[in-house]
Write an enzyme that holds these catalytic residues in place. Structure first.
Site, PDB file in Angstrom:
ATOM      1  CG  LEU A 220       2.788   2.381  -2.727  1.00  0.00           C
ATOM      2  CD1 LEU A 220       2.687   2.865  -1.303  1.00  0.00           C
ATOM      3  CD2 LEU A 220       4.118   2.746  -3.342  1.00  0.00           C
ATOM      4  CG  ASP A 221       0.498   4.617  -4.211  1.00  0.00           C
ATOM      5  OD1 ASP A 221       0.435   4.950  -3.019  1.00  0.00           O
ATOM      6  OD2 ASP A 221       1.419   4.946  -4.970  1.00  0.00           O
TER       7      ASP A 221
END
Lengths: 276, 276, 276, 276
Positions: A220-221
């Site tokens: 994520l991210d």
């Protein structure tokens, strides 16, 4: 007719000459040519927009025969790409894309909108885009993922656009769409990773807030960043006001990132983007 | 003659009325008045610039008698403040401040420059500012700190400006200068805390780089942020080029942060700044 | 309940004290107070947001009795304002405002949309906003103006928002709505006044394009500026691409300008704005 | 050894192929290649950075024989260019360039500083750059121009940099230095052409101020724009404060424009720049 040739290859001498000569031999006219060498990895990137008539397979075969065996070569025409938008409850990014779609500015067909809530069905259907809600209350994690994939596979899509989709996509899902999922992160990555970045930013007392569009990888991210921007704020902003102000930069940055993808301007390499 | 009144106080009703009435009773003329209430902490901030004649102690006593016992009240005149600049080897922030000093734009006297290297002596002395080198090779950690303090105490200074001072100041040192040390951090905090943020930023493939001016507290890079800005970059930048490009935003952001401090526009509260 | 007091007055001593004391005497609590003196014109501006219970007329009368006879005093509550949007064919500014309206972000009721074309009827009606087309083919100049005024007068509106309304409003029309018409100008005023500023900008080879939201006075493009912003462009942009890119900054700058107006943050004086 | 090849030519098919093949035939390695076609004028621009060993005249002759007879072809090596700075009284642009020169960041030799006043002699000589004052009191217009030319001709310079040189250069002077004079204009051209743009901007109530670096042609302020930027301001700025704030953007924009020129990244065509 215009086409865009994309080449990503280990760097060797004469690459530009070879490619340009092949194009020239077919009387193709180069209108725009960009090239970059990543000197750290000794890797070559080239994007060539040309006009003229040629059979795709012929050109691709000729290029393959001439270039490095590990070269990745692709040829894009100017047909509209197809996208599916994923969203949750906030309307600003979805609405912005629907408006661009309606005006013809977005060079893509929005095939469907998928959400984990019903909130944006009305907005989506106003613009005659099919809306699918796959909720996470009645669906198990596995069912949810399975249903999402089923819906997506009904369409042939080039990109999935996460327009404030507030749910983490599992690696098993993401693995189907390598460099095809574009997310808007409500912060200037890598600051404020994770939940409620506006609250984090408020607590830290920052003087600007930003947004980042990026491809989604397993972490994520952490995917390759496409584009970023910021706006200046001050001490009078509560975190809710920061969030509200942040919407403007979020929707613009997402639309910019998507536009670059739709125009075949992005190479992904070593978890970064090269953008021509 | 113009003065600036700064009040930071637990919020109570009638604060503006009380302060303004006292000023009015002395025929002082308010030219600019800014006020903010931090609703989270129920705390009141007010900055009032006024003209007229009044004895400082008289006004302060009257205000103290009238306001909340925990109110912090200070009165600033327009005299130039005194600063000391700390630097290491890079000339862009120091040089920028020296030029502003020379042209009269910087409303401060630069009393001295202190460095851990000799590199910037020549530049500093060109502009007739005393230069002190306290190196870290021949001095122990304790000697270094002690010598720095001795030099600083020869002057009466309002602010220490870390103009790319590439050495962490120990808490024992910092504790002498609460909200008096202004640093330029070569990144948009809180991203890329620590060493070589440009290399970190390059590896992450970011599309913008920034700079943050902030007060220095005990924790490195964690003090209250004064101002921030960014510039856009792209894939053609090596980390060295990012660093080079970053210098422009560093020097501007440091100068802006210092200017705000010199104009008595900053309140520090709850590890944040309120800037009028 | 929160209210906002706006005072614009020839400057005299003790203004802040008088106003704040009156508020305090009614146990009203100032939450935010901004003040500015235009030293060129010796004019005073004050915006005070306060909470507490008071009858409007009582407070206004007391203030009038206490302040300068030429002082302009108004009191705003937090009720949603009413607006009418004027547009022509482009959907980006209208659509953006409709989306903000739908999400509740826009603190206003959109009472109607008026256009000289039918193009945006569908968009407007999707969002259930009444749409009126007053075309300029079948209507004479006088009829057109008359019909526009009739429609507007059916509603009680605070602001007319020109969301890419590509027709010049005659002075006789504008005179009805002093400081109530907000326009988005597709350029950074005062550059490129008049028709097709993007073509003008292209021909001049500029490296950035901007947008300006401003109040409309009798002279086209000459009203008080509210807010401005720009985006950077380069030589690869045709003027059509500049126009397309410009839409993003246009819609954001118009929405920002309108937000400031809706929050009662703007004073107009000497053909300029003071914005708190 | 790295060199940069610049080609500006009427567009014909196969240009990239021809150039790249000639480079390849000499075992030269293209590291960066940028190309642009101005479709309005059917004109081709190419900048190729390559490494390898080749005799300049050999390569140039081969290219000339192969390309369009009107093609302009030049070959740049990485040697530092030579510049002369012209200035008047303000120190910020000159000082900024002197600092960049000192740190080695500016890839140029500053051969001399010429001014119409004595004010900046001290600053220039601090950095050991010869300073020439050609005043306009004791010199007639013709003498002034003649003396300036004489000084400049003592050195072989690539660019003249107008670092806030507040005097209009006559066409007879400018004609000697086609596309070699870089000016910083204290505004975002084409707004506020002429004298005291900050006062003009203040009177118009603008919310941002800018700066433009551009080549100087015969018409003042009308030459090809290289780069532009802005900063946001508000109603609290007097025009003097706008001017002061503007200095920061002026010096950065001038340095950026000069850097692009020194790196041989700029083509000038049809009174615009193409920047790679």
């Amino acid at each position: 007719m215009k086409k865009t040739l994309l080449i990503s290859s280990p760097d060797t001498q004469g690459l530009v000459a070879k490619v340009a000569s092949i194009l020239y031999s077919h009387h193709l006219n180069i209108e725009k040519n960009d090239e970059h060498v990543d000197l750290e990895h000794n890797h070559f990137f080239m994007r060539t927009k040309f006009s003229g008539e040629i059979e795709d397979s012929l050109l691709l075969n000729e290029l393959k025969a001439s270039l490095h065996p590990q070269a990745q070569i692709s040829l894009k025409n100017e047909e509209k790409k197809s996208i599916i938008i994923l969203c949750t409850k906030e309307n600003h990014c979805l609405g912005d894309l629907l408006l661009r779609h309606q005006s013809g500015e977005l060079n893509a067909e929005i095939k469907a909108v998928i959400s984990n809530y019903e909130d944006l069905r009305d907005l989506s259907e106003k613009f005659e885009i099919p809306y699918f809600c796959v909720d996470t209350l009645t669906n198990s994690r596995e069912e949810h993922e399975q249903k999402m994939l089923e819906i997506i596979q009904r369409f042939e899509v080039d990109y999935l656009v996460l327009a404030k989709y507030m749910r983490i996509l599992p690696p098993s899902f993401v693995s189907h769409f390598q460099n095809q999922i574009i997310n808007i992160h409500h912060s200037f990555l890598p600051a404020f990773i994770g939940a409620n970045p506006y609250k984090q930013a408020y607590d830290r007392g920052v003087k600007m807030i930003g947004a980042t569009s990026h491809f989604v990888n397993n972490d994520l991210d952490e995917g390759p960043i496409i584009t970023q921007d910021i706006i200046h704020i001050n001490h009078t902003y509560s975190w809710q006001e920061m969030q509200k102000a942040g919407r403007d930069v979020e929707k613009i940055v997402l639309a910019r990132g998507l536009k670059l993808a739709l125009e075949d301007r992005i190479f992904v390499f070593a978890n970064k983007t090269i953008i021509f």
